[in-house]
Scaffold this motif. Structure first.
Motif, short mmCIF file in Angstrom:
data_model
loop_
_atom_site.label_atom_id
_atom_site.label_comp_id
_atom_site.label_asym_id
_atom_site.label_seq_id
_atom_site.Cartn_x
_atom_site.Cartn_y
_atom_site.Cartn_z
N SER A 13 78.01 29.26 25.72
CA SER A 13 76.69 29.89 25.40
C SER A 13 75.76 28.91 24.49
N SER A 14 76.33 28.23 23.68
CA SER A 14 75.63 27.50 22.72
C SER A 14 75.10 26.37 23.25
N SER A 15 75.79 25.74 24.40
CA SER A 15 75.08 24.46 25.25
C SER A 15 73.92 24.84 26.00
N SER A 16 73.92 26.22 26.59
CA SER A 16 73.09 26.66 27.36
C SER A 16 71.79 26.73 26.74
N PRO A 17 71.58 27.36 25.66
CA PRO A 17 70.19 27.06 25.18
C PRO A 17 69.62 25.63 24.82
N SER A 18 70.42 24.87 24.53
CA SER A 18 70.16 23.36 24.30
C SER A 18 69.62 22.83 25.70
N SER A 19 70.41 23.16 26.89
CA SER A 19 69.92 22.79 28.03
C SER A 19 68.61 23.44 28.54
N SER A 20 68.21 24.56 28.15
CA SER A 20 67.06 25.29 28.60
C SER A 20 65.99 24.61 27.68
N THR A 21 65.93 24.31 26.36
CA THR A 21 65.35 23.80 25.49
C THR A 21 65.04 22.15 26.15
N SER A 22 65.89 21.49 26.67
CA SER A 22 65.52 20.12 27.06
C SER A 22 64.56 20.20 28.31
N SER A 23 65.18 21.32 29.27
CA SER A 23 64.50 21.55 30.33
C SER A 23 63.10 21.86 30.30
N LEU A 24 62.56 22.82 29.17
CA LEU A 24 61.46 23.27 28.88
C LEU A 24 60.70 21.89 28.09
N THR A 25 61.41 21.19 27.41
CA THR A 25 60.64 19.78 26.94
C THR A 25 60.26 19.12 28.18
N THR A 26 60.80 19.02 29.40
CA THR A 26 60.58 18.11 30.18
C THR A 26 59.44 18.97 31.09
N LYS A 27 59.47 20.09 31.28
CA LYS A 27 58.49 20.81 31.84
C LYS A 27 57.08 20.34 30.99
N ILE A 28 57.13 20.45 29.89
CA ILE A 28 56.05 20.45 29.07
C ILE A 28 55.65 19.07 29.13
N PHE A 33 51.48 15.30 31.36
CA PHE A 33 50.89 14.13 32.14
C PHE A 33 49.99 14.36 33.23
N PHE A 34 50.27 15.51 34.00
CA PHE A 34 49.45 16.05 35.03
C PHE A 34 48.00 16.47 34.71
N ALA A 37 46.29 13.29 33.21
CA ALA A 37 45.72 12.41 34.44
C ALA A 37 44.50 13.16 35.04
N SER A 38 44.81 14.36 35.29
CA SER A 38 43.49 15.03 36.20
C SER A 38 42.15 15.04 35.41
N ILE A 39 42.34 14.96 33.99
CA ILE A 39 41.09 14.83 33.17
C ILE A 39 40.56 13.47 33.17
N SER A 40 41.41 12.47 33.25
CA SER A 40 40.93 10.97 33.22
C SER A 40 40.60 10.55 34.58
N LYS A 130 44.43 22.74 25.47
CA LYS A 130 44.93 21.63 24.76
C LYS A 130 45.64 22.38 23.66
N SER A 131 45.00 23.30 23.00
CA SER A 131 45.66 23.85 21.91
C SER A 131 46.84 24.76 22.15
N LEU A 132 46.89 25.60 23.45
CA LEU A 132 48.26 26.20 23.99
C LEU A 132 49.35 25.37 24.35
N MET A 133 49.04 24.16 24.50
CA MET A 133 49.92 23.25 24.95
C MET A 133 50.56 22.63 23.93
N ASP A 134 49.88 22.37 22.89
CA ASP A 134 50.45 21.96 21.59
C ASP A 134 51.30 23.09 20.57
#
Length: 135
Positions: A13-28, A33-34, A37-40, A130-134
C-alpha cells in the motif's frame, strides 16, 4: 507467521501512492510540454495571421493586449474557484473552454466586433492555466 502477513500488505500500500505520484508527475510533465508547445506555435504568428486577414495594426494591438489585461483582472477569481474546488477540475475547465474558443478565432478574425468577445472569453479561461499548472 501471522506477523509476517501484515508487513507485505503495508509495503504494497505504501508503494501504490508513490507509483501514483510518479504517474501524476509524468502526466503533469506531458501537460506542460503540450501546453507550451501549443503556445509557441501559435502566439508568434498571431499578429501576422490577423494582418493577412485584413485587420489594421491598431486592431491587432488591441487584440494582443486583451490576454495580459484579463489575466491581471481575473486571476483572483480563478484562485478562489481553485480553492473552492480541486485545482485539477479548475484546470480542466479552463483548458476545455479555452481550446474550444480558440477554434473559433479563425472563423471570426475578419470582423473586430466578433473577434474581441471571442478573445475576451479565450483570455478569461486562459488566465489560470499557468498558475494552476504550477499549483
Amino acid at each position: 507467521m501471522a506477523a509476517e502477513n501484515p508487513t507485505p500488505q503495508a509495503s504494497s500500500s505504501s508503494s501504490s501512492p508513490s507509483s501514483s505520484t510518479s504517474s501524476l508527475t509524468t502526466k503533469i510533465r506531458i501537460l506542460y510540454f503540450f501546453f507550451y508547445a501549443s503556445i509557441s506555435t501559435v502566439c508568434p504568428f498571431q499578429s501576422l495571421y490577423l494582418s493577412t486577414k485584413g485587420l489594421h495594426s491598431t486592431h491587432i494591438g488591441w487584440v494582443s493586449s486583451i490576454n495580459p489585461l484579463l489575466t491581471l483582472l481575473v486571476a483572483k477569481s480563478w484562485g478562489r474557484y481553485a480553492d473552492a474546488h480541486t485545482p485539477m477540475s479548475a484546470l480542466l475547465l479552463s483548458f476545455t473552454v479555452c481550446n474550444a474558443v480558440r477554434i473559433l478565432v479563425p472563423l471570426v478574425c475578419h470582423d473586430m466586433r466578433l473577434l474581441i468577445p471571442v478573445k475576451i472569453v479565450e483570455a478569461t479561461f486562459y488566465a489560470p492555466v499557468k498558475s494552476l499548472m504550477d499549483g
